[in-house]
Every structure is written in C-alpha cells, then in structure tokens.
Design an enzyme around this catalytic site. Structure first.
Site, short mmCIF file in Angstrom:
data_model
loop_
_atom_site.label_atom_id
_atom_site.label_comp_id
_atom_site.label_asym_id
_atom_site.label_seq_id
_atom_site.Cartn_x
_atom_site.Cartn_y
_atom_site.Cartn_z
N ASP A 24 -56.92 -22.61 -83.30
CA ASP A 24 -56.09 -23.01 -82.17
C ASP A 24 -54.76 -23.50 -82.71
OD1 ASP A 24 -55.38 -23.57 -79.49
OD2 ASP A 24 -55.92 -25.67 -79.73
N SER A 25 -53.75 -23.46 -81.85
CA SER A 25 -52.44 -23.95 -82.25
C SER A 25 -52.43 -25.46 -82.41
CB SER A 25 -51.38 -23.54 -81.21
OG SER A 25 -51.72 -24.09 -79.94
N CYS A 58 -55.99 -23.07 -70.61
CA CYS A 58 -55.56 -23.68 -71.86
C CYS A 58 -56.69 -24.60 -72.32
CB CYS A 58 -54.27 -24.47 -71.68
SG CYS A 58 -53.75 -25.39 -73.17
N THR A 59 -57.02 -24.53 -73.60
CA THR A 59 -58.16 -25.30 -74.09
C THR A 59 -57.88 -26.80 -74.19
OG1 THR A 59 -57.51 -24.69 -76.35
CG2 THR A 59 -59.24 -23.38 -75.29
N HIS A 60 -56.64 -27.22 -73.98
CA HIS A 60 -56.34 -28.65 -73.89
C HIS A 60 -56.77 -29.24 -72.55
CE1 HIS A 60 -53.71 -27.80 -77.31
NE2 HIS A 60 -53.48 -29.09 -77.45
N TYR A 119 -47.70 -23.57 -78.99
CA TYR A 119 -47.40 -22.15 -78.97
C TYR A 119 -46.95 -21.68 -77.58
CZ TYR A 119 -49.59 -20.98 -83.52
OH TYR A 119 -49.91 -20.85 -84.85
N GLY A 120 -47.22 -22.47 -76.56
CA GLY A 120 -47.06 -22.03 -75.18
C GLY A 120 -45.68 -21.55 -74.79
N GLU A 146 -51.68 -34.13 -76.04
CA GLU A 146 -51.37 -34.31 -77.46
C GLU A 146 -50.84 -35.71 -77.77
OE1 GLU A 146 -50.91 -31.70 -80.17
OE2 GLU A 146 -52.29 -30.42 -79.07
N CYS A 153 -57.67 -20.34 -78.29
CA CYS A 153 -56.33 -20.66 -77.81
C CYS A 153 -55.94 -19.57 -76.82
CB CYS A 153 -55.35 -20.70 -78.98
SG CYS A 153 -53.61 -20.90 -78.52
#
Length: 269
Positions: free
Chosen positions: A6-7, A188-190, A38-39, A154, A69
């Site tokens: 993942d980023s 998005c995995t976040h 990366y988005g 983040e 990601c």
C-alpha cells in the site's frame, strides 16, 4: 511470503483480514509512506512507484503480491500484469482489490444503484465504473472524491470533529446523486478507520462493503483454485513490515491500525 503493498497505512486494514483468514501464512507488508499519498499523483508516477514496490517484494521472496491500495489497483495493476510480469517472472502473480470488491456487489445490492467514495485518483480512473459495467451492465455507479479523508486518518484525526465535518459533507454529496443508492463501496483502504463516522451519516438501509473481508475471502478462493501458488506460500504465521519512512514512526502508527505492536524496517525503493 504473501506480499501486501500500500502507499501508506490503509493496506494494514486488508492485512488484518488476510491474517485472520490465513493465520498460518507468512506475510510481508510494504508501505511506501515516504511518497504517500498516491491519490493525487499521475497514472505514470503511481505505476512507476507501484512497480518498484512489487519488484522489491519479489526480491524478498514473494511469489504473490496483493495491491492493498485502490489507487495502485486502479492506475498500475493492469499494466504490471500485462506488460511487466511476463518479463519479470510469468509464474508470479499480482492481484488487486477492485475486482473482488465489484464481484461482491451482485449479492449486496437490490436496486443496482452503487455509491463509491475514494481518492481523487481512484475516482478519476473510473476503474470501478468500468468493472461494474462489465460485470453488472444494468447497475449505475455514483461517485464522489474525498481528498481529505486520507489525511484525516494519516494524521490521527479520524475520531475528531474535523472528520465529522468532512464525512458528513462528502456522504451528503454522494447520496444527493440518487435516492436509490443501497450499497456503498469505500474505495480506499484507509476509510475503514473512519467507519464510525461514515455509519453515522449513511442511512440505515445502505450496506457498507467491508473491503478487507471481501479481499481476504477472494484470496482464500484464489488459492483454492490455484494449488500451485498455494504450495509456494510459507506457513510460519510470521509477518514483516517494510516502510520507506522512518521505521519508528511507521511502527507507532501501524500499531494503532492493528491494535498490536509492530516492529518495522526502513528501506529505500
């Protein structure tokens, strides 16, 4: 080992589900945190960075890599599968998160109106739209980019009032496009880290897909159908973490994502 890329930190939500479904397998997680997010990056740059990460995971001994990601899956997966793998090693595999997520829509949606929130890069790629149209021609996809959601996660603000403001605004903008949206993809995995906020502003009748669980179930099925790949996976229940940022910073934040101590190694791609 099974490689997971993942980023940033979001892929840890996928890793957690993968380890739950495959507790004996060995995993190697690589987060390109120094170059995240990366988005908002171009297709070419995401492809370049993702290929560098995949090559590193291959060099570490991974025969199978999961792009955990959505942006990398949208912007780099197809090129790596079609252009690079035949030259690197045709026996190795790189899989993404978009296809298994879309496959799950058939059982989830009754109206065929699908909502998608994601990074600007994932939304602009239209990868979900194209995959949904291919598998479910009668479905309609409604999308909305949420550029602030990843920074909120983040920077540790997922539980704060600022998260409420942006989640409410973005979910409202998405749902205003159709009153018949009955299934929501968190592209998005976040975003699972924002799930308590998302659930607060999504109507009770709308299903929110758990991408981590879907991807984990899909991998279990993939290994069942490909015993030659399953035989290459080492099984010692071990996991290593690589990051392109400071190892101590990654270890601290990753521990919050996973709810357990993490000891990461810093690398350069």
């Amino acid at each position: 080992m099974i490689g997971v890329f993942d980023s940033g930190y979001g892929g840890l939500t996928i890793l957690r589900e993968l380890r739950h479904k495959l507790p004996e397998a060995d995993f190697l997680y690589l987060g390109d945190n120094a170059r995240a997010p990366y988005g908002t990056r171009s297709f070419d740059l995401v492809y370049k960075f993702t290929l560098q990460a995949v090559r590193r995971l291959f060099d570490e001994g991974c025969h199978l890599v999961i792009l955990a990601c959505n942006t990398a899956s949208a912007k780099a997966l197809r090129s790596i599968q079609q252009r690079d793998l035949p030259h690197i090693d045709p026996s190795r595999r790189v899989l993404g998160v978009i296809r298994p997520t879309v496959e799950a829509l058939g059982a989830a949606s009754s109206t065929g109106h699908i909502g998608l929130v994601g990074t600007p890069g994932t939304i602009a790629s239209q990868s979900y739209n194209l995959e949904i149209e291919k598998l479910y021609p009668g479905f309609r996809t409604f999308t909305h980019a949420c550029p602030m959601w990843v920074p909120l996660v983040e920077y540790g603000e997922a539980a704060g009032d600022g998260a409420d403001y942006f989640v409410r605004k973005d979910i409202g903008a998405l749902l205003s496009q159709s009153a018949d949206i009955d299934t929501l993809i968190l592209g998005c995995t976040h975003y699972p880290l924002l799930l308590p906020k998302i659930e607060k502003y999504v109507p009770a009748g709308v299903k929110i897909l758990n991408q981590g669980r879907i991807v984990a179930d899909s991998l279990v099925d993939y290994l069942r159908r490909h015993p030659e790949m399953d035989a290459k996976i080492t099984r010692g229940s071990a996991v290593r973490y690589l990051t392109t940022e400071r190892a101590d910073k990654f270890s601290t934040l990753a521990s919050l994502f996973l709810g357990q101590p993490v000891d990461a190694e810093q690398i350069v791609l």
